[in-house]
Design an enzyme around this catalytic site. Structure first.
Site, short mmCIF file in Angstrom:
data_model
loop_
_atom_site.label_atom_id
_atom_site.label_comp_id
_atom_site.label_asym_id
_atom_site.label_seq_id
_atom_site.Cartn_x
_atom_site.Cartn_y
_atom_site.Cartn_z
N SER A 72 -9.41 1.21 2.39
CA SER A 72 -8.82 1.84 2.02
C SER A 72 -7.79 1.77 0.93
O SER A 72 -6.94 1.78 -0.32
CB SER A 72 -8.29 3.02 2.73
N LYS A 84 1.02 -1.27 0.18
CA LYS A 84 0.70 0.04 -0.18
C LYS A 84 0.97 1.88 -0.23
O LYS A 84 1.75 1.05 1.03
CB LYS A 84 -0.57 -0.47 1.43
N SER A 87 -10.24 -1.48 7.05
CA SER A 87 -9.49 -0.75 5.26
C SER A 87 -8.59 -2.19 5.30
O SER A 87 -8.27 -1.98 3.81
CB SER A 87 -8.86 -0.06 5.20
N1 GLN Z 1 -13.55 3.60 5.87
C1 GLN Z 1 -13.22 3.92 6.92
C2 GLN Z 1 -12.54 5.18 7.02
O1 GLN Z 1 -12.97 5.61 6.41
C3 GLN Z 1 -11.93 3.50 7.83
C4 GLN Z 1 -10.38 3.28 6.74
C5 GLN Z 1 -9.56 2.73 7.28
O2 GLN Z 1 -9.29 1.13 7.84
N2 GLN Z 1 -8.51 3.12 6.69
O3 GLN Z 1 -11.98 5.84 7.86
#
Ligand code: GLN
Length: 499
Positions: free
Chosen positions: A156, A81, A180
């Site tokens: 994400s 990532k 994410s």
């Molecule tokens: N969807 C969640 C957010 O927008 C989780 C994001 C994540 O785990 N980085 O914060």
């Protein structure tokens, strides 16, 4: 052994390289070829790293030629990532703010994969600074779900899930602050694990919410994820991450242990929740039965404060994001817009141009929530909710080894289909509480939806530091599905041949 690289497990690749069935260089070329033939459509990558890959593969091949014992992931293609530093690459966090940032050092999680012999083929797209669940908030481009290119891969870590699902790499790393890793894994039909908070070092990974962030692997099999976790924990505690603990053990050793007599909790009320797709509900009931069929005792548990988890998470995560992202001021870090008379003006313009809409929304929210006027009412209240949810889980785990629940309320949706930020936040209901408490969680693909034909993931959550036991249960779920090792049909075997 020959065939398309995407048909091989991580262990099969490493064993094949060690046995001389194929060289690490051939494997690296096959992965790069798969990326070249598939990523035009999938767009999982931010950059590919052919030079680094061929250099790392060359080292593996030289070690073998010299008669050395090869490390456990020797020759296995991996991608990271783009919030993880790797010297020789940019680390952009999919933000204009860091568009030209060259990694100054290599993150511990990345280094440990390399130390285990894995071969880095590139950096993967994500939601900007990991805020989101679609990967559409990347400042550079969207990523497409390999099962249906008109749909989001989740986020994400959407690039990580899509690269694995399309067979471009055997395994990828993602980060999970509120789901994410698990949610994109579910939407792309792969396995994604958020280890217990502290199991994997975050040193060198750009911080989002420091009390929630955890790094973990995504792969096409539970086994592949366990093999990566071995590498990530080898060497024990990392003194560069104060929260890191020594969790080195062989996570592959007990994968195929019997699960007879284990207890798994289910929360019936959650399956009745509005917004849960009927085919996800059906898939969850099937998953229960498949576990029960292997001798698992399925019992009802309750997490009464779970409904408050979204509100608590978005308060805590936004406050922590606000404080972590303050460093991107265009002077110490980040994009600098030149030509302003004062420093204040320069900082304000650099931040206005460097950050996208969601990153701004989170930081403005965090700034307000931490103000003296709002602190007690929101931040402190959220911390109290955190304590209540932690107590809920403690009670549940006194009764059960793990809790089974959906990962996402629906399969993958179309790009742009959900644009209201609040609606996107609500879809995180099943993953977020796990980060609030710091437990371990994993999403396993269990079937293709009876209506949509898209992959559906089931989630298992376990108590802190029961990661190995969680993997055994995940493997039981996988064993009873026919999703193990699947590459999205449009991409399976397209290029990436191992001669
Ligand atoms: N969807 C969640 C957010 O927008 C989780 C994001 C994540 O785990 N980085 O914060």
């Amino acid at each position: 052994m020959t065939g398309a690289l995407d048909g091989f497990s991580v262990r099969q690749i490493a064993r094949g390289v060690a046995a001389g069935d194929f060289s690490a260089t051939e494997v690296a070329r096959a992965s790069l070829d798969a990326i070249a033939r598939r990523d035009g459509e999938v767009q999982a990558f931010q950059q590919t790293t052919e030079e680094l890959a061929l250099a790392a593969a060359g080292e593996v091949d030289a070690a073998r030629a010299a008669g050395k014992t090869l490390p456990p992931l020797a020759g296995v293609p991996v991608a990271f990532k783009d919030n993880m530093n790797l010297v020789g690459t940019r680390t952009t966090c999919a933000s204009r703010m860091l568009a030209s940032y060259e990694s100054a050092y290599t993150a511990t999680c990345v280094q440990r994969m390399l130390d285990a012999g894995a071969v880095p083929v590139g950096k993967l797209n994500m939601d900007e600074f990991a805020f989101g669940s679609t990967t559409d908030s990347s400042a550079f481009h969207s990523t497409n779900n390999p099962w249906d290119l008109t749909r989001v891969p989740g986020g994400s870590s959407g690039g990580s899930a899509a690269a694995v699902a399309s067979g471009e790499v055997a395994v990828a790393l993602g980060s999970d602050t509120g789901g994410s890793i698990r949610q994109p894994a579910a939407l792309c039909g792969v396995v994604g694990m958020k280890p217990t908070y502290g199991v994997v070092s975050r040193y060198g990974v750009v911080a989002f919410g420091s009390s929630l962030d955890q790094v973990g692997p995504l792969g096409r099999r539970v086994e592949d994820v366990a093999a990566a976790l071995n590498a990530l924990t080898a060497g024990g505690r990392d003194r560069h991450d104060a929260m890191s603990q020594d969790c080195a053990q062989d996570y592959l050793a007990h994968l195929d242990d019997s699960v007879e007599g284990r207890t798994v909790g289910v929360i019936p009320a959650l399956l009745e929740a509005a917004g849960l797709a009927a085919e996800v509900r059906t898939a969850m009931r099937d998953a229960e039965e498949r576990l029960a069929g292997q001798g698992v005792r399925v019992v009802e548990v309750d997490l009464p404060n779970m409904a408050s988890s979204i509100a608590a998470y978005y308060v805590i995560a936004s406050c922590e994001a606000f404080s972590n992202l303050a460093r991107f001021d265009g002077v110490r870090y980040g994009y600098q817009e030149p030509g302003h008379a004062t420093l204040a003006r320069q900082t304000s313009r650099s931040r206005a141009l460097g950050f996208g809409a969601e990153a701004k929304r989170r930081q403005m929210l965090g700034a307000y929530l931490l103000s003296s006027e709002a602190y007690d009412r929101y931040y402190l209240a959220a911390q109290k909710v955190r304590t209540l949810i932690t107590a809920d889980y403690r009670r549940a785990f006194a009764q059960v080894d793990a809790i089974l629940l959906p990962t996402s309320p629906t399969p993958a949706w179309r790009h742009g289909e959900i644009s209201d930020p609040a609606a996107l936040y609500l879809a995180d209901i099943y993953t977020i509480s796990n980060n609030i408490v710091g437990n371990c969680g994993i999403s396993v693909p269990v079937c293709l939806g009876s209506q949509s034909g898209l992959p559906i993931g089931a989630q298992l959550q376990g108590p802190a530091f029961a990661d190995a036991r969680l993997l055994t249960l995940a493997r039981a779920l996988e064993r009873a599905s026919d999703m193990e090792g699947r590459v999205a049909p449009a991409f399976a075997g397209r290029g990436g041949e191992l001669a």
